[in-house]
Scaffold this active site. Structure first.
Site, mmCIF file in Angstrom:
data_model
loop_
_atom_site.group_PDB
_atom_site.id
_atom_site.type_symbol
_atom_site.label_atom_id
_atom_site.label_comp_id
_atom_site.label_asym_id
_atom_site.label_seq_id
_atom_site.Cartn_x
_atom_site.Cartn_y
_atom_site.Cartn_z
ATOM 1 N N CYS A 295 15.114 25.119 -15.726
ATOM 2 C CA CYS A 295 16.494 24.901 -16.184
ATOM 3 C C CYS A 295 16.571 25.038 -17.705
ATOM 4 O O CYS A 295 17.494 25.649 -18.242
ATOM 5 C CB CYS A 295 16.989 23.519 -15.778
ATOM 6 S SG CYS A 295 17.061 23.225 -14.000
ATOM 7 N N CYS B 67 13.931 19.512 -15.671
ATOM 8 C CA CYS B 67 13.596 20.771 -15.004
ATOM 9 C C CYS B 67 13.211 21.847 -16.019
ATOM 10 O O CYS B 67 14.055 22.303 -16.797
ATOM 11 C CB CYS B 67 14.807 21.209 -14.182
ATOM 12 S SG CYS B 67 14.746 22.890 -13.560
#
Length: 126
Positions: A33, A30
Site C-alpha cells: 500500500c 501494508c
C-alpha cells in the site's frame, strides 16, 4: 486532482456525485500500500476530471467489509455509479495510467445495457 480520504459516511455520496471515481483501499501497516501510494497520487495529479479517493481499511472497517475487501491494496473504479473494475494488488504508474484511460474510454451505454440484460436474466431465473 489530489486524492481525498473518504469515510463510510462520505462513500455513497462520492460515488453518486462524480462520473468517475477510483478508490484505493489501504492500511498504514501494508508495505505494498505504501509503495502504491505515490503512484496513486502522481496519476491523480494528471486527471483533474476524475476523483481519486482513499479508504483507510483500519479506520473504516465496516466500509471495507461492505466492499468485500479481503486483501490490500485493492483498487476499485466506478463510472456512472457502476463498479467497472476491482482488483487487489498494486499497479505501476504505466499500468494505472492505462487503467484510468480505459475507464474513461468505456462505452457506458453498452455497460448499462449489459447490466440491464443480466438483471433481466436473473429476474427470469427467480
Amino acid at each position: 486532482m489530489a486524492t481525498i480520504n473518504v469515510t463510510e459516511a462520505q462513500f455513497p455520496q462520492t460515488i453518486e456525485e462524480n462520473d468517475i471515481v477510483f478508490v484505493d483501499f489501504w492500511a498504514d501497516w501494508c508495505g505494498p500500500c505504501k509503495q502504491f501510494a505515490p503512484v496513486y497520487d502522481a496519476v491523480s495529479q494528471q486527471h483533474e476530471d476524475v476523483v481519486f479517493a482513499k479508504v483507510d481499511t483500519e479506520a473504516e472497517q465496516r466500509l471495507a467489509a461492505a466492499a468485500g475487501i479481503t486483501s490490500i491494496p485493492t483498487l476499485m473504479a466506478f463510472r456512472e455509479k457502476v463498479l467497472v473494475f476491482s482488483q487487489a494488488g498494486a499497479l505501476n504508474a504505466s499500468q494505472f495510467s492505462q487503467l484510468v484511460e480505459a475507464v474513461k474510454g468505456l462505452d457506458m451505454k453498452e455497460v448499462h445495457a449489459q447490466i440491464a440484460a443480466q438483471q433481466a436474466q436473473q429476474a427470469g431465473q427467480e
